[in-house]
Scaffold this active site. Structure first.
Site, short mmCIF file in Angstrom:
data_model
loop_
_atom_site.label_atom_id
_atom_site.label_comp_id
_atom_site.label_asym_id
_atom_site.label_seq_id
_atom_site.Cartn_x
_atom_site.Cartn_y
_atom_site.Cartn_z
N TRP A 181 -11.09 -75.00 -85.02
CA TRP A 181 -11.36 -74.12 -83.88
C TRP A 181 -11.15 -74.87 -82.57
CZ3 TRP A 181 -16.49 -73.54 -81.11
CH2 TRP A 181 -17.26 -74.71 -81.19
N ASP A 182 -11.01 -76.19 -82.65
CA ASP A 182 -10.71 -77.01 -81.47
C ASP A 182 -9.55 -76.42 -80.67
OD1 ASP A 182 -12.03 -78.41 -83.53
OD2 ASP A 182 -11.37 -80.36 -82.79
N GLU B 45 -23.21 -78.63 -86.05
CA GLU B 45 -23.08 -78.97 -87.46
C GLU B 45 -24.22 -79.84 -87.98
OE1 GLU B 45 -18.22 -78.60 -87.61
OE2 GLU B 45 -19.16 -80.52 -87.12
N LYS C 160 -26.03 -81.26 -82.39
CA LYS C 160 -24.88 -82.17 -82.37
C LYS C 160 -24.00 -81.94 -81.15
CE LYS C 160 -20.74 -83.38 -85.05
NZ LYS C 160 -19.92 -83.08 -86.25
N GLN C 161 -23.72 -80.67 -80.85
CA GLN C 161 -22.78 -80.32 -79.79
C GLN C 161 -23.12 -78.94 -79.25
OE1 GLN C 161 -19.85 -80.46 -83.01
NE2 GLN C 161 -18.87 -78.70 -82.06
#
Length: 794
Positions: free
Chosen positions: A356-357, A499, A609-610
């Site tokens: 998905w980046d 994640e 995480k992000q």
């Protein structure tokens, strides 16, 4: 040691340098200084070999499965860069003798890698070396190299072995069958490789030009072959002051190339045609070929989409140029069957797979700067629809469930099943992303929406875009789970962008994006019903339309809490205990939390995480949901204040989103500090961060942070909104974007915004709470930035 201050004069903030050699930290320079053109990716290993080097040559799209129990990956092609150099019979290496004035540089403007130094041999003889290298943007199949050796103090004997070496692997995995090798006319070397599973033929050709003291010579060379290897050995005797120049020109072609596939030529014809091309290139020589390459970079990149920053910190300008360089080097704009890997074409990390980046972090640059390349990248996803439909069917769903990791479009899901070690149990951990990280289907639908609104490309929508949105909406409609006790649909057992949280239910990002995806499908259906009913009938989605409408309105969307407006990241996140994250927030290396906890334990803490929930405000704020009260400015601020301290940014994808939102909220100093961290993911002082390759999404995020964050450029449901908030030490920012097929030149200072339309076509722009309609140029003096309003100035 990386150094960004070496560029002077016209080359200020154009040069990425390494000013000292270390055989223990080779990976950083090899990856950061990668050369590429979207077809070829050449990792910048030194010419002479070292134990810890990683020699990678990738051709986009040549995916192969080495063994039945492994997933497909981009294979490492034969190496053409290694030169085995001997001085007076002794192997040349910077680990021996004495090195002076060492510098290796990547010139971002010309996309040329150079390395220069003086070396005193163990026998005390002084020699000057100068190496040059480029991967052509003018001819996608061409690699150029040049070596200069000058004897400074004494006569020396020089021996150089150079050829094509197919004894390389992907970290031990061999992807190729033993191929044919030959040397034609005593100078043209050819080696053929064929992948052992996907049966892709690769033909590499190389030739050397020899020049001594400015005169081109025909030098005798010994011919040699070995298993998977063919080379020439040249021997020279140089007097003091003599200069030897050796040019090495290489071409690479594969049977998967677009022209090869179309012409259907056999391998023999393929070999002869590629060799004929190299003969033509050999006569031109390094300098002429490099000039054409340099001009291509100027015209296609720096004249088309450069960003100019007047900043007190030159590093900011260099980081943005680095981002543009890398984005160009990684993008397969030549072929819509190919995507962009998470490590681009700079290393073996993530096996060359697309995530998905691409849609969320990389594609926006191309949509605004190179719409043709953006269309190609989205067409790659369209070509992946059969694999996405197969994955959905295999999991018991309808529609298109896009692979978490995608390689060749027809490969379907290619995520590995097993990953890192569990520090507590010692067992290998299962990678759940390929099974339950499903938001990528909605991410791709969002990318289609973004592309359509910014480019107005109706042809793409009619041939690809509508079908992609309808098919992903079908998936979500079948994926939703009805909970009769709560009279609502839910999405359970997923992984969201965070994640560190596996097997959660009602991840806010996933639910809201699924909702958006189905609502978008409804809007497109109704649009086509009014404007193109004949096309709509071809999709046969009348029943699906009713299902999208009904289920979207009954989908559970986590609401902002009444007491603090925080949207729960998932059903359990806000009930989890907090832990002290100070040392992890201040870490110099990512994922240090895994030194203390395993995945199961991390799953039980309020740690992210992000960027996860915060992504909703950035993405959906660009859509027809922008006025949803659940995404209001107050809710955005509350969620940023809650989640930012709990987010470790252990993924390089994370920082750009936090930059943009922090800047939206007026947190300019925090936004800039996060921007610098994003730039330092690859360009920072840590020498092991990029060993597996550069961080492609983070590089796209640098551009996003500058343009969407500091410049405040944003799609607003079909309208262009520009609300700049430059860092206090940025005095001027200039760049161009494409909007609805027209180039707009944008100039921002601390006091004013100026926009110039290239075609003098009418454009509506919102800025500072006012709406302007312009045809050629508009200039607005800044007042305090306010939310958009309906006020209009013509």
């Amino acid at each position: 040691m990386m150094d960004y201050s070496q560029g002077q004069g016209e080359l200020a903030n154009w040069i990425v340098s390494e000013t000292a050699f270390s055989a223990d930290t080779l990976g950083k320079g090899e990856a950061v200084m990668v050369l590429g053109n979207g077809y070829i990716g050449l990792r910048s290993a030194a010419e002479e070999p070292y134990i810890k080097e990683k020699r990678n040559l990738f051709i986009n799209g040549t995916f192969n499965k080495s063994q039945k129990n492994e997933v497909t990956e981009l294979p490492n092609l034969a190496d053409v860069t290694q030169l085995d150099i001997r001085i007076d019979g002794e192997r040349f290496s910077l680990e021996f003798g004495e090195t002076k004035n060492y510098i290796r540089q990547l010139n971002l403007k010309t996309a040329e890698l150079t390395r220069m130094f003086e070396w005193v041999s163990p026998k005390g003889k002084g020699v000057r070396f100068h190496f040059k290298r480029f991967v052509s943007l003018d001819n996608l199949h061409l690699i150029g190299m040049k070596m200069e050796i000058e004897s400074l103090t004494d006569p020396i004997d020089v021996s150089v072995e150079s050829g094509i070496n197919a004894q390389v692997t992907n970290s031990g995995a061999q992807h190729f069958l033993e191929g044919e090798r030959r040397i034609a006319e005593n100078r043209f070397i050819q080696l053929v490789q064929t992948t052992n599973e996907s049966s892709i033929d690769v033909v590499l050709n190389t030739v050397h030009n020899i020049i001594i003291n400015g005169e081109k010579v025909t030098a005798h060379a010994d011919k040699d072959m070995d298993r998977r290897k063919v080379w020439l050995t040249h021997d020279f005797s140089l007097r003091r002051g003599d200069k030897l120049e050796m040019e090495k020109l290489t071409t690479v072609h594969t049977s998967r190339d677009g022209n090869a596939s179309a012409e259907g030529c056999d391998l023999q014809g393929f070999r002869e045609q590629s060799l004929k091309e190299l003969r033509q290139r050999a006569d031109e020589g390094y300098d002429a070929l490099f000039l054409s390459h340099k001009q291509a970079w100027q015209e296609k990149v720096w004249d088309a989409c450069n960003i100019k920053i007047e900043s007190d910190s030159g590093f900011d300008q260099l980081a943005l140029r680095f981002a543009l360089y890398q984005l160009t080097a990684m993008a397969p704009a030549h072929d819509d069957r190919m995507g962009i890997g998470a490590k681009a074409l700079s290393g073996e990390g993530y096996k060359g797979h697309s995530f998905w980046d691409t849609e969320i972090f990389i594609l926006p640059f191309f949509i605004y700067s190179n719409p043709a390349a953006a269309r190609s990248l989205l067409t790659y996803r369209y070509r992946g629809l059969p694999g996405a439909r197969q994955k959905a069917a295999d999991n018991g769903y309808a529609g298109a469930m896009y692979p978490w990791e995608m390689a060749w479009p027809s490969d379907g899901e290619v995520t590995p099943v097993w990953g890192d070690i569990d520090i507590v149990t010692g067992d290998q951990t299962k990678i759940w992303s390929g099974f339950i990280e499903q938001h990528i289907s909605a991410d791709i639908a969002f990318a289609v929406y973004q592309y359509e609104n910014i480019t107005g490309d109706r042809d793409f929508m009619e041939h690809c875009g509508y079908e992609m949105v309808f098919s992903t909406a079908d998936f979500w409609a079948s994926r939703l789970e009805w909970h009769s006790d709560r009279r609502t649909y839910m999405i359970t057992d997923v992984i969201g962008p965070d994640e560190y949280k596996e097997h959660v239910s009602n991840n806010a990002y996933t639910n809201y994006m699924a909702y958006f995806n189905m609502k978008l499908a409804v809007r497109y259906y109704e649009k086509l019903k009014d404007e193109n009913p004949e096309l709509l009938r071809k999709f046969e989605v009348d029943n699906a339309y009713r299902e999208w409408r009904a289920k979207a309105d009954l989908l559970y969307l986590p609401q902002p809490r009444k007491e603090d407006y925080v949207i729960p990241q998932d059903d359990t996140y806000l009930q989890l205990p907090d832990i002290d994250l100070t040392k992890y927030k201040n870490q110099t290396k990512v994922r240090t939390i895994y030194r203390n906890y395993n995945a199961e334990q991390i799953n039980g803490f309020q740690v992210t995480k992000q960027a996860d929930t915060l992504l909703l405000f950035y993405l959906l704020g660009q859509t027809f949901l922008q006025d949803d009260e659940r995404l209001s400015e107050a809710v955005k601020r509350a969620n940023f204040n809650y989640y930012e301290p709990r987010t470790l940014h252990d993924s390089s994808l994370s920082l750009a989103t936090h930059v943009i939102i922090a800047n939206d909220l007026g947190e300019k100093e925090l936004a800039y500090s996060l921007f610098r961290k994003a730039c330092e993911v690859d360009l920072g002082p840590q020498m092991d961060t990029s060993d597996d390759g550069v961080h492609a999404a983070s590089i796209g995020g640098i551009w996003k942070a500058a343009v969407f964050g500091f410049a405040g450029v944003r799609l607003a449901d079909g309208v262009l909104r520009i609300n700049p908030r430059l860092p206090k030490h940025w005095h001027r920012m200039q760049f161009s974007i494409f909007w609805q097929g027209q180039a707009l030149a944008i100039e921002i200072t601390q006091k004013a915004l100026k926009v110039t339309a290239s075609d003098n076509r009418s454009v509506i722009i919102e800025t500072g709470g006012m709406t302007y309609e312009m045809e050629d140029t508009m200039e607005v003096q800044f007042r305090e930035i306010r939310p958009h309003s309906s006020s209009t100035v013509r």
